[in-house]
Scaffold this motif. Structure first.
Motif, PDB file in Angstrom:
ATOM      1  N   ILE A   1      93.700 126.172 100.120  1.00  0.00           N
ATOM      2  CA  ILE A   1      93.612 127.214 101.138  1.00  0.00           C
ATOM      3  C   ILE A   1      94.612 126.921 102.252  1.00  0.00           C
ATOM      4  O   ILE A   1      94.662 125.800 102.775  1.00  0.00           O
ATOM      5  CB  ILE A   1      92.197 127.312 101.739  1.00  0.00           C
ATOM      6  CG1 ILE A   1      91.169 127.669 100.658  1.00  0.00           C
ATOM      7  CG2 ILE A   1      92.164 128.340 102.880  1.00  0.00           C
ATOM      8  CD1 ILE A   1      89.728 127.656 101.140  1.00  0.00           C
ATOM      9  N   LEU A   2      95.376 127.942 102.619  1.00  0.00           N
ATOM     10  CA  LEU A   2      96.207 127.929 103.819  1.00  0.00           C
ATOM     11  C   LEU A   2      95.519 128.883 104.782  1.00  0.00           C
ATOM     12  O   LEU A   2      95.466 130.085 104.528  1.00  0.00           O
ATOM     13  CB  LEU A   2      97.623 128.437 103.526  1.00  0.00           C
ATOM     14  CG  LEU A   2      98.426 127.654 102.498  1.00  0.00           C
ATOM     15  CD1 LEU A   2      99.691 128.415 102.140  1.00  0.00           C
ATOM     16  CD2 LEU A   2      98.757 126.292 103.042  1.00  0.00           C
ATOM     17  N   GLY A   3      94.972 128.370 105.870  1.00  0.00           N
ATOM     18  CA  GLY A   3      94.187 129.215 106.758  1.00  0.00           C
ATOM     19  C   GLY A   3      94.589 129.112 108.210  1.00  0.00           C
ATOM     20  O   GLY A   3      95.569 128.454 108.560  1.00  0.00           O
TER      21      GLY A   3
ATOM     22  N   GLU B   1      91.750 128.824 110.473  1.00  0.00           N
ATOM     23  CA  GLU B   1      90.574 128.113 110.964  1.00  0.00           C
ATOM     24  C   GLU B   1      90.342 126.911 110.053  1.00  0.00           C
ATOM     25  O   GLU B   1      90.914 126.845 108.960  1.00  0.00           O
ATOM     26  CB  GLU B   1      89.351 129.045 110.929  1.00  0.00           C
ATOM     27  CG  GLU B   1      89.506 130.320 111.728  1.00  0.00           C
ATOM     28  CD  GLU B   1      89.603 130.064 113.230  1.00  0.00           C
ATOM     29  OE1 GLU B   1      88.951 129.121 113.712  1.00  0.00           O
ATOM     30  OE2 GLU B   1      90.343 130.787 113.914  1.00  0.00           O
ATOM     31  N   PRO B   2      89.501 125.968 110.453  1.00  0.00           N
ATOM     32  CA  PRO B   2      89.207 124.843 109.558  1.00  0.00           C
ATOM     33  C   PRO B   2      88.752 125.323 108.175  1.00  0.00           C
ATOM     34  O   PRO B   2      87.959 126.261 108.064  1.00  0.00           O
ATOM     35  CB  PRO B   2      88.097 124.096 110.289  1.00  0.00           C
ATOM     36  CG  PRO B   2      88.367 124.388 111.737  1.00  0.00           C
ATOM     37  CD  PRO B   2      88.840 125.820 111.749  1.00  0.00           C
ATOM     38  N   VAL B   3      89.279 124.676 107.125  1.00  0.00           N
ATOM     39  CA  VAL B   3      89.074 125.159 105.760  1.00  0.00           C
ATOM     40  C   VAL B   3      88.134 124.308 104.902  1.00  0.00           C
ATOM     41  O   VAL B   3      87.818 124.697 103.780  1.00  0.00           O
ATOM     42  CB  VAL B   3      90.426 125.307 105.012  1.00  0.00           C
ATOM     43  CG1 VAL B   3      91.289 126.364 105.662  1.00  0.00           C
ATOM     44  CG2 VAL B   3      91.139 123.981 104.889  1.00  0.00           C
ATOM     45  N   ALA B   4      87.663 123.181 105.382  1.00  0.00           N
ATOM     46  CA  ALA B   4      86.855 122.282 104.540  1.00  0.00           C
ATOM     47  C   ALA B   4      85.633 122.985 103.960  1.00  0.00           C
ATOM     48  O   ALA B   4      85.341 122.860 102.765  1.00  0.00           O
ATOM     49  CB  ALA B   4      86.439 121.043 105.319  1.00  0.00           C
ATOM     50  N   GLU B   5      84.918 123.745 104.773  1.00  0.00           N
ATOM     51  CA  GLU B   5      83.726 124.439 104.287  1.00  0.00           C
ATOM     52  C   GLU B   5      84.099 125.482 103.236  1.00  0.00           C
ATOM     53  O   GLU B   5      83.428 125.624 102.217  1.00  0.00           O
ATOM     54  CB  GLU B   5      82.996 125.104 105.453  1.00  0.00           C
ATOM     55  CG  GLU B   5      81.665 125.709 105.056  1.00  0.00           C
ATOM     56  CD  GLU B   5      80.907 126.271 106.251  1.00  0.00           C
ATOM     57  OE1 GLU B   5      80.270 127.332 106.064  1.00  0.00           O
ATOM     58  OE2 GLU B   5      80.941 125.672 107.338  1.00  0.00           O
TER      59      GLU B   5
ATOM     60  N   THR C   1      92.537 117.718 103.962  1.00  0.00           N
ATOM     61  CA  THR C   1      93.143 118.712 104.841  1.00  0.00           C
ATOM     62  C   THR C   1      94.237 118.043 105.671  1.00  0.00           C
ATOM     63  O   THR C   1      94.217 116.835 105.903  1.00  0.00           O
ATOM     64  CB  THR C   1      92.119 119.371 105.789  1.00  0.00           C
ATOM     65  OG1 THR C   1      91.556 118.398 106.659  1.00  0.00           O
ATOM     66  CG2 THR C   1      91.022 120.069 105.008  1.00  0.00           C
ATOM     67  N   LEU C   2      95.151 118.885 106.090  1.00  0.00           N
ATOM     68  CA  LEU C   2      96.224 118.429 106.966  1.00  0.00           C
ATOM     69  C   LEU C   2      95.701 118.502 108.391  1.00  0.00           C
ATOM     70  O   LEU C   2      95.378 119.577 108.889  1.00  0.00           O
ATOM     71  CB  LEU C   2      97.457 119.314 106.782  1.00  0.00           C
ATOM     72  CG  LEU C   2      98.721 118.898 107.525  1.00  0.00           C
ATOM     73  CD1 LEU C   2      99.149 117.483 107.144  1.00  0.00           C
ATOM     74  CD2 LEU C   2      99.838 119.887 107.215  1.00  0.00           C
TER      75      LEU C   2
ATOM     76  N   THR D   1      94.726 123.707 106.549  1.00  0.00           N
ATOM     77  CA  THR D   1      95.374 123.725 105.240  1.00  0.00           C
ATOM     78  C   THR D   1      94.737 122.620 104.413  1.00  0.00           C
ATOM     79  O   THR D   1      94.603 121.487 104.891  1.00  0.00           O
ATOM     80  CB  THR D   1      96.890 123.467 105.363  1.00  0.00           C
ATOM     81  OG1 THR D   1      97.466 124.508 106.137  1.00  0.00           O
ATOM     82  CG2 THR D   1      97.557 123.411 104.001  1.00  0.00           C
ATOM     83  N   GLY D   2      94.327 122.940 103.186  1.00  0.00           N
ATOM     84  CA  GLY D   2      93.677 121.905 102.406  1.00  0.00           C
ATOM     85  C   GLY D   2      93.601 122.197 100.929  1.00  0.00           C
ATOM     86  O   GLY D   2      93.875 123.308 100.471  1.00  0.00           O
ATOM     87  N   ILE D   3      93.211 121.155 100.187  1.00  0.00           N
ATOM     88  CA  ILE D   3      92.984 121.241  98.750  1.00  0.00           C
ATOM     89  C   ILE D   3      91.623 120.642  98.445  1.00  0.00           C
ATOM     90  O   ILE D   3      91.113 119.793  99.179  1.00  0.00           O
ATOM     91  CB  ILE D   3      94.079 120.516  97.929  1.00  0.00           C
ATOM     92  CG1 ILE D   3      94.217 119.041  98.346  1.00  0.00           C
ATOM     93  CG2 ILE D   3      95.401 121.239  98.029  1.00  0.00           C
ATOM     94  CD1 ILE D   3      95.201 118.239  97.497  1.00  0.00           C
TER      95      ILE D   3
END
Length: 152
Positions: A7-9, A11-15, A36-37, A67-69
């Motif tokens: 996800i490239l967002g 807001e925080p993307v972990a959830e 996440t970055l 941004t995260g995987i």
């Protein structure tokens, strides 16, 4: 079978990463993780077992990156442990991978002769160190990945 999400967002993307991984639960897995970055560095949380274990870890240690995987893993190399869970990461690279790298033993031995220290029993960690080494030598990210893929 493994699952990968990114996800490239704004807001925080972990959830959101965990919610996306939940949609892949039917595929079966033995561990999960997200990275996440966070500013200029990578942060990750991993857990063995079900996604609820990863959720608990994220409640205790939240990630703020936008941004995260994320990855759910079904072990092919290495036991299903937190340490072997994806993503694997260095200070500048995070990697998730599905499948088997058939020549990983040869590549691992080559990297160990050069002084690379491995922290997992997985074949995926090979990708991490090959890309990281090429970045350290001045390659751009896309070129480092392209050169690495040619070796696998």
């Amino acid at each position: 079978m493994c699952g990968i999400v990114g996800i490239l967002g704004r807001e925080p993307v972990a959830e959101q990463l965990v919610d996306s991984l939940k949609r892949l639960e039917y595929r079966g897995y033995d561990s999960a993780g997200v990275a996440t970055l966070e500013g200029k560095h990578l942060a990750r949380r991993r857990a063995e077992g079900k996604l609820k274990n990863l959720e608990k870890r994220l409640e205790a240690e939240p990630l703020k990156g936008t941004t995260g995987i994320g990855h759910t893993r079904w072990a092919t190399h290495g036991k299903p442990t937190v340490n072997n869970a994806h993503p694997h990461a260095t200070d500048r690279v995070a990697v998730v991978h599905n499948g088997i790298i058939e020549n990983f033993r040869e590549l691992r031995e080559e990297l160990e002769r050069k002084g690379t220290v491995f922290h997992t029993e997985t074949d995926t960690e090979i990708v991490l160190h090959l890309v990281d080494d090429l970045l350290a030598r001045g390659n751009k990210p896309v070129e480092a990945v392209k050169l690495t893929l040619g070796r696998l």
